[in-house]
Design a protein around this motif. Sequence first.
Motif, PDB file in Angstrom:
ATOM      1  N   GLU A  51     -32.906   0.543   6.718  1.00 32.15           N
ATOM      2  CA  GLU A  51     -33.164  -0.190   5.830  1.00 32.15           C
ATOM      3  C   GLU A  51     -33.364   0.329   4.451  1.00 32.15           C
ATOM      4  O   GLU A  51     -33.911  -0.375   3.631  1.00 32.15           O
ATOM      5  N   TRP A 223     -30.321  -2.766  16.743  1.00 26.55           N
ATOM      6  CA  TRP A 223     -30.055  -3.272  15.350  1.00 26.55           C
ATOM      7  C   TRP A 223     -28.531  -3.797  15.076  1.00 26.55           C
ATOM      8  O   TRP A 223     -27.919  -2.823  15.093  1.00 26.55           O
ATOM      9  N   TYR A 228     -31.326  -8.377  14.753  1.00 33.07           N
ATOM     10  CA  TYR A 228     -32.063  -7.134  15.258  1.00 33.07           C
ATOM     11  C   TYR A 228     -32.827  -7.660  16.357  1.00 33.07           C
ATOM     12  O   TYR A 228     -33.495  -8.818  16.228  1.00 33.07           O
ATOM     13  N   ALA A 241     -33.588 -11.497  11.695  1.00 31.31           N
ATOM     14  CA  ALA A 241     -34.418 -12.656  10.969  1.00 31.31           C
ATOM     15  C   ALA A 241     -33.412 -13.311  10.017  1.00 31.31           C
ATOM     16  O   ALA A 241     -32.488 -12.662   9.558  1.00 31.31           O
ATOM     17  N   ARG A 284     -40.726 -13.123   2.479  1.00 25.55           N
ATOM     18  CA  ARG A 284     -40.867 -11.585   2.056  1.00 25.55           C
ATOM     19  C   ARG A 284     -41.061 -11.470   0.571  1.00 25.55           C
ATOM     20  O   ARG A 284     -40.257 -12.510  -0.170  1.00 25.55           O
ATOM     21  N   ARG A 311     -38.496  -6.070   2.426  1.00 26.39           N
ATOM     22  CA  ARG A 311     -38.276  -6.127   3.823  1.00 26.39           C
ATOM     23  C   ARG A 311     -38.940  -5.061   4.433  1.00 26.39           C
ATOM     24  O   ARG A 311     -38.795  -4.724   5.758  1.00 26.39           O
TER      25      ARG A 311
HETATM   26  N1  GLY Z   1     -37.169  -5.701   7.672  1.00 26.48           N
HETATM   27  C1  GLY Z   1     -36.614  -6.645   8.518  1.00 26.48           C
HETATM   28  C2  GLY Z   1     -36.573  -7.977   7.766  1.00 26.48           C
HETATM   29  O1  GLY Z   1     -37.074  -8.093   6.633  1.00 26.48           O
HETATM   30  O2  GLY Z   1     -35.965  -8.739   8.218  1.00 26.48           O
END
Ligand code: GLY
Length: 347
Positions: A51, A223, A228, A241, A284, A311
């Motif tokens: 990520e 992933w 994921y 997601a 987010r 994220r």
């Molecule tokens: N870090 C994974 C997401 O934000 O979906």
Amino acid sequence: MNVIVAGAGIIGCAVAYELASRGARVRVIDPRGPGQGATRASAGVLAPYIEGHSDALLKLGACSLGYYDSFVARVAADAGRPVEYRRAGTLEVACSDAEASELARAAERLSRAGVAHSLLDGDAARRLEPALSRAVSAGLLVPQHGYVAATAFTSALVAAAERRGVVFAADSLARVAQSADPVVIAAGSWSSRIAPSPAPVRPIRGQLLHLVFDHPPLTRVVWGSRAYLVPWEDGSVLVGATSEDVGFDERATEEGVTDLLARATAVAPAVAGAPLREVRVGLRPATSDELPIIGASSTMRGVYYATGHYRNGVLLAPLTALMVADLVLDGRERAELALARPDRFGL
Ligand code: GLY
């Protein structure tokens, strides 16, 4: 020193815990209580080498991952309860030739950086994870990655912080920046509503499914490019997601659920028949450069930011807490702060 932390997501709780561990008297303000924003929809994946989409984000993420073992151990000891946290690696999978080529390029980058990994063909990936679909043609295993159960970790942070005297209050965030005491703005997407210097973060909705299995179908985080899967110790699996630009709308949608199930089934067909325990939804906090905003305000004395983690809030929580505590209590700036300065947005 008295400090106010605005926001009780994983970032606010981690900051409050660290400040209180070092002797500060901390009050955390959040009208909705702990962990009710982006945190509640996080799968808690700790994977900077997947990520970390820019050099700066990769540096921040890798640095924070390095603090994870000791930070979780401290929180669990102070909270008096274990936290579900496993570093069993991630298996990133490819389902097309283009994705397999991308994994090979990622493996080359990891080799150059000296990061342990294994590049696998589809059969070798299925030997590791027999639940993977026949469509998986390659896999990239990064053993140091893992996950933490974000909600349980946040509850443990609250318990540990309370034991160190932190007070959590369900007050309004509206005017905290005008407090006489130092204030840390850690309200995720809601940081954009805190006067007089709102942070430029916008909400990006994520929907996450919690599926129930009798036996864990996977042994580590898997992933894929479109979904994921995170297997928990109790056998359940989180599937993430969606990524939706819909403002402050925290509702789950049928389209989101259907889409996630289809994406996850392409990676692990057993997902299709699993009962759905719940749909988790969070916003987010995204910035325009996808980097967090961490550090002292350049325009208001006593105001600090710890927001915009987009994220990677769960991954970046330990480093953020350590950097903010150093700064607020000792005026000390860790080198990594240069990657997240508020003044790049005129804050
Ligand atoms: N870090 C994974 C997401 O934000 O979906």
